[in-house]
Design a protein around this motif. Structure first.
Motif, PDB file in Angstrom:
ATOM      1  N   GLN A   1       0.926  -1.205   0.056  1.00 25.71           N
ATOM      2  CA  GLN A   1      -0.026  -0.048  -0.141  1.00 25.71           C
ATOM      3  C   GLN A   1       0.947   1.274   0.018  1.00 25.71           C
ATOM      4  O   GLN A   1       0.591   2.032  -0.735  1.00 25.71           O
TER       5      GLN A   1
ATOM      6  N   HIS B   1       2.219   1.584  -3.513  1.00 26.91           N
ATOM      7  CA  HIS B   1       1.435   2.054  -4.309  1.00 26.91           C
ATOM      8  C   HIS B   1       1.198   3.828  -4.092  1.00 26.91           C
ATOM      9  O   HIS B   1       0.960   4.437  -5.183  1.00 26.91           O
ATOM     10  N   ASP B   2       0.888   4.039  -3.058  1.00 21.96           N
ATOM     11  CA  ASP B   2       0.583   5.455  -2.643  1.00 21.96           C
ATOM     12  C   ASP B   2       1.857   6.161  -3.185  1.00 21.96           C
ATOM     13  O   ASP B   2       1.694   7.438  -3.601  1.00 21.96           O
TER      14      ASP B   2
ATOM     15  N   LYS C   1      -9.585  -3.115  -3.926  1.00 24.35           N
ATOM     16  CA  LYS C   1      -9.653  -1.811  -3.173  1.00 24.35           C
ATOM     17  C   LYS C   1      -8.990  -0.740  -3.953  1.00 24.35           C
ATOM     18  O   LYS C   1      -9.288   0.531  -3.615  1.00 24.35           O
ATOM     19  N   ASN C   2      -7.669  -0.956  -4.427  1.00 28.22           N
ATOM     20  CA  ASN C   2      -6.770  -0.081  -4.859  1.00 28.22           C
ATOM     21  C   ASN C   2      -7.240   0.385  -6.324  1.00 28.22           C
ATOM     22  O   ASN C   2      -6.471   0.981  -6.935  1.00 28.22           O
TER      23      ASN C   2
END
Length: 294
Positions: free
Chosen positions: A190, A193-194, A218-219
């Motif tokens: 996560q 990815h951010d 979700k992403n």
């Protein structure tokens, strides 16, 4: 990773090819799975000497080695030239362009890989959307991302990181029964990815669980899997392929890097013929599974 293997995969129906890249001594990009030549040169284990690493040889010298069936180690330029020619044929046949999945492997490989690719992008022979870059070394993905926000970058995640070292038996990376994903694995993905805006997440097909699909959903990004270092018959991963086909209705893209292209396509067709299309609100496949544990 030979030209012949790439051609064969495309001829029998693959949508694209996955190649591994390493930097040579003379600053060229060689397409070969391992940096250690003894692992891939035919009968190297019988020669009685260590052939060394790709980075210790010039591209011209690497051409002397047989990697099986008389095939030679290609350069990235040779692979891309071949794909450009194949794309021209496919355009006439109204077929999609070939996906080029490059696994960034070798030390200091990113800058020269981009340099060689950029020539094709400038000429228009290849497009940014033709490429997918994946790697277990996430720093390489951060590095290639700096060249373009449009590059499709895909972090690969190791079995031991997904389930924790206490749940992975060696040799063979066998996951212990009932092991669950670790919270740390998804937290790290996560965060990445951010930071770099991943195109998809990538795991070994044997490690795929509904929770991984949920995390991708979700992403709002894609899912890639592969058979890793094993030559695997598609029938052995049929349940995972079925899960991926269900995921295809939820995710922007789903991709399986297969050892046996024609066999895999046959399995996928049989799954499609025997499985009704899942409803968008059907969560039955995931209700019985716990969330990842810490």
């Amino acid at each position: 990773n030979s030209i012949e293997a790439i051609k064969h995969a495309i001829d029998i129906g693959a949508d694209g090819v996955e190649i591994d890249v390493h930097l040579t001594k003379d600053n060229k990009i060689a397409v070969i799975h391992d940096d250690s030549l003894n692992k891939k040169v035919f009968k190297a284990d019988r020669i009685g000497q260590d052939l060394g690493r790709v980075c210790e040889h010039n591209m011209k010298d690497l051409k002397q080695y047989d990697i099986g069936n008389g095939h030679k180690i290609p350069s990235l330029v040779e692979v891309l030239d071949f794909i450009v020619k194949e794309n021209k044929k496919r355009i006439l046949q109204e077929k999609p362009r070939i996906i080029i999945n490059i696994e960034l492997k070798g030390r200091d490989v990113v800058d020269q890989t981009f340099s060689e690719i950029s020539e094709y992008l400038k000429s228009g022979e290849l497009k940014i959307e033709d490429f997918i870059f994946n790697s277990f070394d996430w720093d390489k993905l951060k590095q290639i991302r700096q060249y373009s926000p449009e590059f499709k970058v895909v972090p690969a995640i190791k079995t031991i990181d997904l389930f924790g070292p206490e749940n992975v038996e060696m040799p063979g990376f066998k996951v212990t029964k009932d092991a669950q994903y670790t919270e740390e694995a998804f937290s790290a993905l996560q965060k990445l990815h951010d930071d770099i805006n991943c195109y998809a997440f990538d795991c070994i097909v044997f490690d795929l669980r509904p929770e991984f699909v949920e995390f991708c959903e979700k992403n709002k990004i894609g899912l890639l899997t592969s058979t890793s270092k094993e030559l695997v018959k598609a029938e052995k991963v049929k349940s995972r392929l079925a899960l991926m086909m269900q995921a295809a209705s939820k995710l922007p893209m789903v991709c399986f890097r297969a050892d046996n292209t024609s066999e895999t396509l046959s399995i996928l067709k049989s799954i499609a013929n025997n499985t009704s299309k899942p409803k968008s609100n059907d969560n039955n496949a995931t209700k019985k599974h716990n969330k990842y544990k810490k």
